[in-house]
Motif scaffolding. Structure first.
Motif, short mmCIF file in Angstrom:
data_model
loop_
_atom_site.label_atom_id
_atom_site.label_comp_id
_atom_site.label_asym_id
_atom_site.label_seq_id
_atom_site.Cartn_x
_atom_site.Cartn_y
_atom_site.Cartn_z
N HIS A 192 0.87 -1.18 0.00
CA HIS A 192 0.00 0.00 0.00
C HIS A 192 0.90 1.22 0.00
N GLU A 235 -8.97 -12.49 4.07
CA GLU A 235 -8.32 -11.34 4.70
C GLU A 235 -7.94 -10.30 3.66
N LYS A 243 -11.07 -8.55 2.22
CA LYS A 243 -11.59 -7.55 3.14
C LYS A 243 -10.74 -6.28 3.11
N ALA A 244 -9.43 -6.43 3.18
CA ALA A 244 -8.54 -5.27 3.17
C ALA A 244 -8.68 -4.47 1.87
N ASP A 284 -12.25 -2.83 1.64
CA ASP A 284 -12.35 -1.72 2.59
C ASP A 284 -11.50 -0.54 2.13
N TRP A 285 -10.31 -0.81 1.55
CA TRP A 285 -9.48 0.27 1.02
C TRP A 285 -10.22 0.97 -0.12
N TRP A 343 -9.22 0.30 7.53
CA TRP A 343 -9.16 -0.83 6.58
C TRP A 343 -7.91 -1.66 6.77
N GLN A 344 -6.81 -1.06 7.23
CA GLN A 344 -5.55 -1.78 7.35
C GLN A 344 -5.40 -2.56 8.64
N SER A 356 -6.74 -5.24 9.81
CA SER A 356 -6.80 -6.71 9.80
C SER A 356 -5.47 -7.36 9.42
N TRP A 388 1.08 -4.45 8.94
CA TRP A 388 1.79 -3.68 7.92
C TRP A 388 3.14 -3.23 8.43
#
Length: 172
Positions: free
Chosen positions: A122, A139, A142-143, A146-147, A154-155, A157, A160
């Motif tokens: 990202h 996973e 979803k990320a 959501d992004w 959003w991040q 889950s 990073w």
């Protein structure tokens, strides 16, 4: 390189050199080399997209998605899920949020690795990048969704890590 049956084949650059003249380089490609992520849109390409949409009487593009040679402008969640589910080993899904030409655009990209795990990156602008790994497509889905929906947190889950970028990622 476009394929006759549709889609594209990405050659993986291995080295560039010259046997006789430095102004006449020779590129050597390695089909087994590391996967090459698709490039982000250049300012010129964003201008063309904006002008094309304007000429068609449409509003600006908010997000583009690219996977397997397929491009979707303002993809809905079903489009993104289909692109993610269609990834083959060593292929990328890239989503880029297009903003004003002079702002730093955000992107998220997903690589399906040979071991069936996912590597995510990202970034906001060319130098501020973060990476994560995931074993579950759920996973990742979803990320990414959501992004794309610009949901707060959003991040959360995924774990990073900050990537050290010393030069721009964008192509010239």
């Amino acid at each position: 390189m476009p394929l006759p049956e549709g889609g594209v084949y990405v050659y993986r650059l291995w080295t560039v050199g010259s046997w006789s003249d430095p102004d006449d380089p020779i590129a050597v490609y390695n089909p087994d080399g590391p996967p090459v992520p698709p490039p982000l849109w250049t300012i010129q390409e964003k201008t063309w997209l904006r002008d094309k949409r304007r000429s068609e009487g449409l509003g600006p593009i908010g997000i583009t998605a690219l996977a397997g040679g397929r491009i979707a402008h303002d993809p809905d969640p079903r489009d993104v899920e289909t692109m993610l589910a269609g990834l083959r080993s060593r292929e990328y899904l890239l989503l880029e949020r297009l903003t004003d030409l002079f702002e730093n655009d955000a992107y998220i990209q997903v690589l399906l690795r040979e071991d069936e795990t996912y590597e995510l990156e990202h970034g906001v602008g060319p130098l501020k990048c973060f990476a994560a790994r995931a074993t579950s497509q759920a996973e990742v889905r979803k990320a990414v969704l959501d992004w794309a929906a610009d949901r707060a947190g959003w991040q959360a889950s995924l774990l990073w890590t900050d990537m050290d970028r010393t030069g721009p990622r964008r192509r010239a």
